[in-house]
Design an enzyme around this catalytic site. Structure first.
Site, PDB file in Angstrom:
ATOM      1  N   GLY C 108      -2.485  16.951 -13.478  1.00 58.05           N
ATOM      2  CA  GLY C 108      -3.088  17.996 -12.666  1.00 58.05           C
ATOM      3  C   GLY C 108      -4.571  18.147 -12.921  1.00 58.05           C
ATOM      4  O   GLY C 108      -5.189  19.127 -12.548  1.00 58.05           O
ATOM      5  N   CYS C 109      -5.147  17.145 -13.584  1.00 62.42           N
ATOM      6  CA  CYS C 109      -6.567  17.208 -13.906  1.00 62.42           C
ATOM      7  C   CYS C 109      -7.362  16.973 -12.641  1.00 62.42           C
ATOM      8  O   CYS C 109      -7.077  16.076 -11.852  1.00 62.42           O
ATOM      9  CB  CYS C 109      -6.875  16.145 -14.957  1.00 62.42           C
ATOM     10  SG  CYS C 109      -8.474  15.367 -14.809  1.00 62.42           S
TER      11      CYS C 109
END
Lengths: 97, 123, 110
Positions: C108-109
């Site tokens: 989810g970066c």
């Protein structure tokens, strides 16, 4: 809530778990390998359904399995258009994988 | 995202880990969802309760042991973990055998909780 | 891709992240830092070591928001800011600090 089940109850417990969590006013749609449940021979698997649960079966999946027109009494057949209408009519969908 | 759009998301986990990719996929989606400040809860029922069993060691099977990641969820502000009592009992498990703090619910309470969600995601 | 340190070659992915977590040591970290044009100070090492410990415990690289909060708890409130982490790692703590720490890119970066 529209519950969708796509596995035979003799292969997985998805249907049993679904029926244990479904409530009156919800709908259940049987698709793919769950359509066997919609026939006279398979209907016993629905014995645990809560009162007030509307049960539907997807007719193209019945036909594919040689069960066209064999939906048991009390179970409504829907085509793909009917599938979409069911989804639209219920506030939420839960698939029981 | 503005406060007015916060929705109740429930991730329903019904599969044991390692035998299929569902459990790990669910966890990854949960971690991503955490970034969007929604009301997220996780439900563990049927074989899904096996995901939380303590003492998992995957070294010999050559797979990643993702069970420690459930303990990271608190740091992501995901604190609503619900486990169905009937599913634990049917598998001879107790709450003490789980690796993270959870709330154990009856099947009936779990059903009601599911019914009040805005979105249910199944794994 | 690969990185060469002390005469040995270590496999990296197309973005320069170390493929095998277990390969990591301080020399490799220093070599990745050089490629990232980061001059490693004690403050940098503190974050990198923190990330190693976090991964060891939870088996994931934390999201930036989670990292900031956890660093505040462990290293003091004055270090619990995006600004502090971005001053150390201008291209983002997730991108650069995780890479130097030998961790996979965080889930989810952004």
């Amino acid at each position: 809530m529209l519950h969708i089940v796509n596995k035979s109850p003799t292969e997985r417990n998805a249907l049993a778990s679904c029926l244990a969590h479904a409530k009156a006013g919800h709908a259940l749609l049987l698709i793919e390998d769950a359509v066997y449940v919609a026939t006279a021979g398979g209907k016993a698997a629905l014995a645990a359904a809560p009162a007030g649960l509307a049960v539907y079966v997807l007719s193209p999946d019945l036909q594919a399995r040689g069960l066209g027109g064999k939906a048991a009494e009390g179970i409504k057949e829907v085509d793909y258009k009917g599938f979409v209408e069911l989804v639209a009519a219920q506030p939420r969908v839960q698939s029981w994988l | 995202m503005s406060e007015g759009t916060v929705k109740k998301f429930m991730f329903v986990n019904r599969k044991a880990p390692y035998g299929s990719v569902y459990a790990l996929e669910s966890l990854e989606v949960v971690l991503i969802t955490a970034a969007f400040d929604q009301d997220v809860s996780l439900a563990f029922l049927d074989d899904g309760v096996y995901q939380l069993v303590k003492g998992q060691d995957t070294k010999a099977v050559g797979m990643k042991n993702f069970s420690p990641t459930y303990r990271a969820l608190e740091g992501y502000d995901i604190e609503k973990l619900y486990v169905e009592r009937e599913s634990l009992e049917a598998r001879g498990l107790t709450e003490e055998q789980l690796l993270v703090d959870v709330q154990v619910l009856s099947q009936a309470d779990m059903a009601s909780l599911m019914a009040e969600q805005d979105v249910v995601l199944s794994f | 891709m690969a990185i060469e340190v002390n005469g040995k070659t270590y496999e990296t992915d197309e973005e320069g992240y170390l493929v095998n977590l277990a390969d990591w040591d301080k020399d490799i970290a220093a070599a990745i830092a050089v490629e990232e044009k980061i001059d490693m100070t004690d403050n940098h090492w503190e974050v990198v070591n923190f990330l190693r410990e976090y991964y060891d415990e939870y088996q994931i690289a934390p999201a930036v928001r989670v990292l900031t909060k956890a660093i505040g708890k462990k290293l003091g409130a004055e270090k619990a800011s995006n600004q502090y982490l971005y001053e150390l790692f201008p291209y983002g703590p997730a991108k650069q600090a995780c890479k130097i720490a030998g961790l996979p890119k965080p889930t989810g970066c952004v």
